[in-house]
Design an enzyme around this catalytic site. Structure first.
Site, PDB file in Angstrom:
ATOM      1  CB  CYS A  43      -6.949  -0.153   6.835  1.00 40.34           C
ATOM      2  SG  CYS A  43      -6.588  -0.531   5.200  1.00 40.34           S
TER       3      CYS A  43
ATOM      4  CB  CYS B 134      -0.857  -0.098   1.146  1.00 42.33           C
ATOM      5  SG  CYS B 134      -2.247   1.300   1.209  1.00 42.33           S
TER       6      CYS B 134
END
Length: 339
Positions: free
Chosen positions: A188, A94
């Protein structure tokens, strides 16, 4: 003229204090909230927090929907890696493709020279360095970030400790509750366990054979995707008198290889997808093979796009797919993926 900085804002205390600090330093601050996944209720709540900070500071904030890109570049990579028996690190991916990839492209579109986040990292424009707070240092997760973005990165919290960040926020009346809110998880899109995420996409509960290092079937397990290298529970070994650990995973046959702790010991390994912040082909350094591990001295030689890493002392539970981050003291040299 003030230099413009785009800050990745999550609604958490770290990115909030980052925005406050950079505005005080005289930057023209704009914020961006990046929607990365579709966890119910997650973004609505955090976007409201970001807007509240923006109102307090009098800055512009953008809502940037990157859920499609995140799914393609990070989430799918996470799922497919587990299918292949690997242990992926989605945060590393990410940071390369989204937070310091797509976010940089967005910064260009609004004329922002710099990009900032609430990461606990230091950067001098040429290299990344470990944060002063060893308990919060996140430099490991940036080992795959592209070298060309480093001159644009700002990390105000690199010299702070977490307790001081919370105390700073607590002194600002409108931001007091940011100092006491619950810490977000590293990954997340995972609410509880990886298993829950994987089970949405496939049947992970297919029993298989537990095998020793000689190839003998010694027990059973509940499905290879439930395991990572080094795990010692959740499988059965006939007549075992001492703890056994997962040594390897064979997705093609739905088998896990197990053995005693000493068989987890690794003295050398290979790394692919090499990303370095300077031109190096053979060097001595320290390497971290997981986020919460100590860096170990090693010798690295890069040939044909892969690095051979020879350790000066063994590590345990080395997992294919995890990131290996190379350091020269506190200076991050880069890294790659264990293969």
């Amino acid at each position: 003229m003030k230099k413009k900085v785009l800050i990745g804002m999550s609604g958490g205390v770290d990115s909030t204090v980052t925005a406050v600090l950079l505005q005080k330093e005289g930057y023209e601050v704009e914020g961006v909230y990046m929607k990365l996944h579709n966890k119910p209720g997650y973004h609505e709540e955090n976007w409201k927090k970001v807007q509240r900070v923006a109102d307090y500071l009098g800055i512009k904030v953008h809502f940037y929907d990157l859920s499609k890109e995140f799914n393609n570049e990070v989430y799918t990579y996470f799922i497919e890696s587990y299918k292949e028996g690997l242990t992926p690190n989605p945060c590393v991916m990410c940071n390369r493709t989204i937070k310091f990839g797509k976010m940089v492209e967005f910064a260009d579109s609004i004329g922002a020279e710099h990009i900032a986040t609430g990461h606990y990292i230091q950067c001098d424009g040429e290299f990344i360095y470990a944060a002063d707070d060893p308990n919060k240092d996140q430099s490991y997760f940036l080992c795959e970030v592209r070298k060309e973005v480093l001159p644009r990165l700002i990390f105000p919290l690199g010299t702070w400790v977490k307790e001081d960040v919370k105390a700073y926020a607590a002194r600002i009346e409108v931001l007091k509750d940011f100092a006491t809110q619950k810490e977000s998880s590293e990954i997340c899109f995972v609410e509880n366990t990886y298993d829950e995420v994987l089970a949405r996409h496939m049947n992970i509960d297919i029993p298989g054979e537990t095998v020793d290092t000689e190839g003998n079937v010694v027990g059973t397990h509940k499905g290879y995707m439930h395991y990572t290298i080094g795990k010692r529970r959740g499988f059965f070994v006939n007549g075992a008198h001492e703890p056994h650990f997962v040594l390897d995973i064979r997705p093609e046959t739905n088998q896990i290889i197990v053995g005693t702790r000493e068989k987890l010991e690794v003295n050398a390994f290979k790394v692919k997808q090499i990303n370095l912040f300077e031109d190096l082909t053979e060097f001595d350094c320290q390497v971290k093979v997981r986020y919460r591990t100590r860096a170990v001295p090693c010798h690295v030689k890069i040939e044909e796009g892969k690095a051979s890493v020879v350790l000066s002392e063994p590590v345990f539970g080395l997992a294919k797919g995890q990131a290996a981050a190379f350091y020269d003291g506190k200076r991050l040299l880069g890294g790659g993926l264990i293969c």
